[in-house]
Write a protein that holds these residues in place. Structure first.
Motif, PDB file in Angstrom:
ATOM      1  N   GLU A   1       0.823  -1.208   0.000  1.00 45.74           N
ATOM      2  CA  GLU A   1       0.000   0.000   0.000  1.00 45.74           C
ATOM      3  C   GLU A   1       0.858   1.260   0.000  1.00 45.74           C
ATOM      4  O   GLU A   1       0.562   2.217  -0.703  1.00 45.74           O
ATOM      5  CB  GLU A   1      -0.933  -0.008   1.213  1.00 45.74           C
ATOM      6  CG  GLU A   1      -2.005  -1.077   1.122  1.00 45.74           C
ATOM      7  CD  GLU A   1      -2.905  -1.104   2.356  1.00 45.74           C
ATOM      8  OE1 GLU A   1      -2.902  -0.117   3.125  1.00 45.74           O
ATOM      9  OE2 GLU A   1      -3.589  -2.114   2.531  1.00 45.74           O
ATOM     10  N   LYS A   2       1.929   1.268   0.791  1.00 45.55           N
ATOM     11  CA  LYS A   2       2.785   2.446   0.884  1.00 45.55           C
ATOM     12  C   LYS A   2       3.834   2.475  -0.220  1.00 45.55           C
ATOM     13  O   LYS A   2       4.106   3.520  -0.784  1.00 45.55           O
ATOM     14  CB  LYS A   2       3.480   2.485   2.248  1.00 45.55           C
ATOM     15  CG  LYS A   2       2.517   2.681   3.392  1.00 45.55           C
ATOM     16  CD  LYS A   2       3.229   2.684   4.718  1.00 45.55           C
ATOM     17  CE  LYS A   2       2.227   2.806   5.845  1.00 45.55           C
ATOM     18  NZ  LYS A   2       2.836   2.676   7.145  1.00 45.55           N
TER      19      LYS A   2
ATOM     20  N   LYS B   1       4.586   0.801  -3.731  1.00 42.97           N
ATOM     21  CA  LYS B   1       4.007  -0.013  -4.811  1.00 42.97           C
ATOM     22  C   LYS B   1       5.040  -0.942  -5.456  1.00 42.97           C
ATOM     23  O   LYS B   1       4.693  -1.839  -6.203  1.00 42.97           O
ATOM     24  CB  LYS B   1       3.382   0.883  -5.896  1.00 42.97           C
ATOM     25  CG  LYS B   1       2.260   1.765  -5.374  1.00 42.97           C
ATOM     26  CD  LYS B   1       1.075   0.930  -4.951  1.00 42.97           C
ATOM     27  CE  LYS B   1      -0.057   1.833  -4.498  1.00 42.97           C
ATOM     28  NZ  LYS B   1      -1.108   1.155  -3.819  1.00 42.97           N
TER      29      LYS B   1
END
Length: 162
Positions: free
Chosen positions: A85-86, A88
């Motif tokens: 999520e943070k 990629k």
């Protein structure tokens, strides 16, 4: 006498090789996996936030080997890759229900049995066995061959069981 001991040693080595081969066949028949694929699948399932690099480090496999094995596990529907999520660029690996079922169905691996029994030995006996096996590898001219800590007779990253 020396040739008789050499013959007995080779017979013992052959039994180890055959046990490895039989274990690999049983695993392939039951789950369709190789020992290395099962090892990676178990590690993915055990880690809460599994990443390919974390799996490679934990199992002492190369990053490229892990990528190939995860590709196969993903194709079988046993694991899922998700982008972080943070970041990629990072992938998170998760064992899927079919993967967990394969783990549950897998016969006890020779590697697990060996490890459980080996760590119960006194440290002096562990060192003696290690020394003897390393000497055996040297006698066979295999001391420079790169090998992962895995009892498997084929290529570690092969895509189909032998």
């Amino acid at each position: 006498m020396d040739s008789e001991i050499a013959s007995l040693t080779l017979r013992a080595l052959r039994r180890v090789l055959r046990a490895t081969e039989i274990g690999s066949r049983q695993l392939a028949t039951t789950t369709g996996l190789t020992p290395s694929q099962l090892l990676v699948l178990r590690e993915i399932d055990a880690q809460k936030k599994a990443t390919p690099s974390g799996i490679a480090q934990a199992l002492q496999f190369s990053q490229a080997t892990i990528t190939t094995i995860v590709d196969r596990l993903e194709a079988l529907g046993f694991v899922q890759r998700q982008r972080g999520e943070k970041d990629k660029r990072r992938f998170m690996l998760t064992a899927l229900p079919a993967g967990r079922a394969a783990i549950a169905d897998a016969p006890d691996s020779l590697q697990m049995t060996f490890t459980e029994r080996f760590i119960e030995l006194p440290s002096w006996e562990q060192a003696m066995i290690l020394s003897a096996v390393e000497k055996l590898a040297t006698l066979m001219g295999a001391q420079e061959i790169d090998a992962a800590p895995l009892l498997d007779s084929g290529l570690i990253d092969r895509s189909t069981p032998d």
